[in-house]
Motif scaffolding. Structure first.
Motif, PDB file in Angstrom:
ATOM      1  N   VAL A  77      -2.321  11.364 -12.586  1.00 34.33           N
ATOM      2  CA  VAL A  77      -1.170  10.547 -12.381  1.00 34.33           C
ATOM      3  C   VAL A  77      -0.657  10.703 -13.350  1.00 34.33           C
ATOM      4  CG1 VAL A  77      -0.213   8.090 -12.271  1.00 34.33           C
ATOM      5  CG2 VAL A  77      -2.411   8.666 -10.690  1.00 34.33           C
ATOM      6  N   VAL A  78       1.144  10.714 -13.432  1.00 31.05           N
ATOM      7  CA  VAL A  78       2.062  11.596 -14.339  1.00 31.05           C
ATOM      8  C   VAL A  78       1.620  10.211 -15.799  1.00 31.05           C
ATOM      9  CG1 VAL A  78       4.471  12.039 -15.170  1.00 31.05           C
ATOM     10  CG2 VAL A  78       3.362  12.717 -13.374  1.00 31.05           C
ATOM     11  N   VAL A 118       2.901  11.846  -6.648  1.00 27.30           N
ATOM     12  CA  VAL A 118       4.662  12.724  -6.334  1.00 27.30           C
ATOM     13  C   VAL A 118       6.329  12.830  -7.145  1.00 27.30           C
ATOM     14  CG1 VAL A 118       3.414  14.320  -4.364  1.00 27.30           C
ATOM     15  CG2 VAL A 118       4.902  12.446  -4.090  1.00 27.30           C
ATOM     16  N   THR A 119       6.406  13.773  -7.356  1.00 25.90           N
ATOM     17  CA  THR A 119       8.166  12.890  -8.056  1.00 25.90           C
ATOM     18  C   THR A 119       8.423  12.577  -6.028  1.00 25.90           C
ATOM     19  OG1 THR A 119       8.711  15.282  -7.811  1.00 25.90           O
ATOM     20  CG2 THR A 119       7.858  14.250 -10.178  1.00 25.90           C
ATOM     21  N   THR A 176      12.296   9.022  -0.310  1.00 29.41           N
ATOM     22  CA  THR A 176      12.101  10.364   0.142  1.00 29.41           C
ATOM     23  C   THR A 176      11.621  11.590  -1.113  1.00 29.41           C
ATOM     24  OG1 THR A 176      14.858   9.841   0.878  1.00 29.41           O
ATOM     25  CG2 THR A 176      13.854  12.006   0.905  1.00 29.41           C
ATOM     26  N   ILE A 177      10.335  11.871  -0.162  1.00 29.47           N
ATOM     27  CA  ILE A 177       9.559  12.929  -1.003  1.00 29.47           C
ATOM     28  C   ILE A 177       9.542  14.358  -0.829  1.00 29.47           C
ATOM     29  CG2 ILE A 177       7.772  13.572  -1.999  1.00 29.47           C
ATOM     30  CD1 ILE A 177       6.957  10.585  -1.272  1.00 29.47           C
ATOM     31  N   PRO A 178      10.104  15.151  -1.594  1.00 26.78           N
ATOM     32  CA  PRO A 178      10.133  16.736  -1.549  1.00 26.78           C
ATOM     33  C   PRO A 178       8.871  17.048  -1.164  1.00 26.78           C
ATOM     34  CG  PRO A 178      11.547  16.231  -3.439  1.00 26.78           C
ATOM     35  CD  PRO A 178      11.036  15.048  -2.849  1.00 26.78           C
ATOM     36  N   ILE A 219      -0.032   8.135  -4.282  1.00 35.06           N
ATOM     37  CA  ILE A 219      -0.348   8.436  -2.997  1.00 35.06           C
ATOM     38  C   ILE A 219      -1.878   8.700  -2.864  1.00 35.06           C
ATOM     39  CG2 ILE A 219      -0.145   9.444  -0.261  1.00 35.06           C
ATOM     40  CD1 ILE A 219       1.792  11.014  -1.242  1.00 35.06           C
ATOM     41  N   THR A 220      -2.695   7.979  -1.752  1.00 36.66           N
ATOM     42  CA  THR A 220      -3.915   7.371  -1.363  1.00 36.66           C
ATOM     43  C   THR A 220      -4.554   8.649  -1.057  1.00 36.66           C
ATOM     44  OG1 THR A 220      -4.064   5.021  -1.602  1.00 36.66           O
ATOM     45  CG2 THR A 220      -5.818   6.318  -1.126  1.00 36.66           C
ATOM     46  N   THR A 221      -5.273   9.997  -1.335  1.00 35.58           N
ATOM     47  CA  THR A 221      -5.989  10.741  -0.432  1.00 35.58           C
ATOM     48  C   THR A 221      -6.811   9.895   0.016  1.00 35.58           C
ATOM     49  OG1 THR A 221      -6.429  11.700  -2.216  1.00 35.58           O
ATOM     50  CG2 THR A 221      -3.687  12.131  -1.743  1.00 35.58           C
TER      51      THR A 221
END
Length: 387
Positions: free
Chosen positions: A39-40, A86-87, A243-245, A318-320
Motif C-alpha cells: 500500500v502506497v 491503485v490510484t 474511477t480507476i484506470p 482492493i482486497t484480492t
C-alpha cells in the motif's frame, strides 16, 4: 530439521535470497498463495522490514543452544488479507448537457455546484417563466397537451405521481402513456406550485427538461441576457463515484462486488464496493510509454465521506485474497531455502534454535505479515531481522 545456527546473518546473501523469494511469489486471485502489493501509504514501513528478510537458511541438524537471536516475533493466528493499491479519481457520476428548446431570453441561472431535483426550476426565461426539471430518458422534443400519447407522456405521468400532483390509480386507469384530463390537472397543479400565474395544463416545447436523475450543475454555459435555447448548463449527477484506470493485465484481479478501502486526500479512509468493471480496454501513449487500461468504478458505502470533493486524487485498496484464522508470521522471518521454498528459525527453551520448513500463502504487505503452513504452533517465537 535442525542444525547449528550461526550467530549472525550475512547481509550480502540476504539481498540475493530476497530477490529469489520475490521472484517465486505466485500471483492470482484464486490461488492460496495470494497477491501482496505494498500500500502506497505504508511503503516506507514495508521497505524497513524488507531490508533484511529472506536470508538463506543454515544446514540442517539437531537444535542446540546458540547466541541470543537479534530479535524474535510470535507465531499467531488471525484473519489476513492481501490488498492491491491503485490510484484513482473521486468525482461525480454522469455527464449531462441541459439544452433549452424554448425561445426568449435567460433571466435567471443557477450557480455551479447547485443540485437540482425533480420538480425544481433549472433556469428562468423572459418575465420569470420557469423551466422545470423532470425525470426521464426521452428528451423534451415537442409540445405536450391533452390527447397525445407516447413515451414522453408516460414519463411525465410518472413524474406527476411522484411529485404528488396526480394519483397513480387515476392515471393508470386512463393509460400511463396518454395525456388525459388527469394529466392536465396534474400539470396545472405543478405550474401553480412553480409560481406560474395562469396555469394552462399544457406544456409548450421548452418548459420542461427531462434528465434521468437529479443533476449537479458543474458549469453554467448560458449567460444572463443570452438566448434561452441551445446549451444552458453542463451537469453531472449528485452521486459520487471513484474511477480507476486499471492496468488491463490486472483485470482478472477485480470483479463487481469486491470490497475496497478508499484513502481520501485528507488521510482518512472510507469503505466502498466495486460497482462495475469495464470490458473495453483503452491504450494511450505509444512505444515504451504505451499503457492499456480498463475503467473500474467504485461506489462509496458512506457517500457523505466524500463531502463535495470533485476530481480528487485518491488511492483504492482492493482486497484480492482473504484467509481466515491463518497461521501468521512476519515476512521478515522467512528464509529462502534452495532450490525453492522457505524455512523459519524457531527459538526454543534455552535459546536453542532450529529451522522449520513452511509453505507460504497470502502476503499482507500492509502489515508485513505472511500466511504459513508447517510444523508451527501459535505462541512459538521466530527470528526476525533486528531493527
Amino acid at each position: 530439521m535442525s542444525g547449528t545456527v550461526p550467530g549472525g546473518r550475512e547481509a550480502g546473501r540476504q539481498t540475493e535470497a530476497r530477490a529469489a523469494a520475490e521472484a517465486r511469489r505466485p500471483r492470482g486471485r484464486g490461488r492460496w498463495v495470494g497477491l501482496g502489493i505494498v500500500v502506497v501509504m505504508a511503503a516506507g514501513a514495508v521497505s524497513a522490514w524488507r531490508a533484511g528478510v529472506f536470508s538463506p537458511a543454515a544446514p540442517h541438524g539437531a537444535g542446540q543452544q546458540g547466541a541470543p537471536p537479534p530479535a524474535t516475533a510470535t507465531v499467531t493466528r488471525r484473519d489476513l488479507s492481501a490488498t492491491m493499491p491503485v490510484t484513482a479519481t473521486l468525482g461525480y457520476a454522469g455527464a449531462y448537457t441541459v439544452t433549452g428548446h424554448g425561445g426568449g431570453t435567460l433571466t435567471w441561472l443557477p450557480s455551479a455546484g447547485q443540485v437540482i431535483r425533480q420538480g425544481q426550476v433549472l433556469y428562468q426565461a423572459d418575465n420569470g417563466s420557469p423551466v422545470v426539471l423532470l425525470y426521464g430518458r426521452v428528451p423534451d422534443w415537442r409540445a405536450l397537451d391533452e390527447g397525445v400519447t407516447g413515451q414522453d407522456v408516460s414519463q411525465l405521468n410518472h413524474d406527476l405521481v411522484a411529485l404528488g400532483d396526480a394519483g397513480g390509480a387515476e392515471i393508470a386507469a386512463l393509460g400511463w402513456d396518454y395525456y388525459s384530463w388527469q394529466t392536465q390537472a396534474g400539470v396545472e397543479k405543478l405550474q401553480a406550485d412553480l409560481g406560474i400565474s395562469f396555469p394552462s395544463g399544457s406544456l409548450p416545447l421548452g418548459q420542461v427538461v427531462f434528465e434521468p436523475e437529479a443533476i449537479r450543475v458543474s458549469q453554467v454555459t448560458g449567460s444572463l441576457g443570452g438566448p434561452a435555447s441551445g446549451p444552458v448548463l453542463a451537469a453531472t449527477s449528485g452521486r459520487h463515484v471513484v474511477t480507476i484506470p486499471l492496468d488491463a493485465s490486472q483485470q482478472s484481479e477485480v470483479k463487481a462486488g469486491d470490497t475496497v478501502t478508499v484513502a481520501l486526500p485528507d488521510g482518512t479512509t472510507t469503505p466502498g464496493v466495486v460497482s462495475a468493471v469495464g470490458k473495453v480496454a483503452v491504450t494511450s501513449g505509444s512505444g515504451t510509454n504505451a499503457t492499456t487500461t480498463i475503467l473500474v468504478y467504485v461506489t462509496l458505502l458512506r457517500p457523505s465521506a466524500a463531502r463535495t470533493l470533485d476530481q480528487a486524487p485518491v488511492t483504492v485498496n482492493i482486497t484480492t485474497a482473504t484467509a481466515h484464522n491463518a497461521l501468521v508470521v512476519p515476512v521478515g522471518a522467512l528464509l529462502a531455502q534452495a532450490p525453492n521454498g522457505y524455512t523459519v528459525e524457531v527459538v526454543g527453551h534455552g535459546n536453542t534454535r532450529r529451522y522449520v520448513p513452511v509453505t507460504t500463502g497470502i502476503f499482507d504487505d500492509t502489515d508485513g505479515l505472511v500466511q504459513v503452513a508447517g510444523s508451527l504452533t501459535p505462541g512459538q517465537r521466530v527470528v526476525v531481522p533486528a531493527t
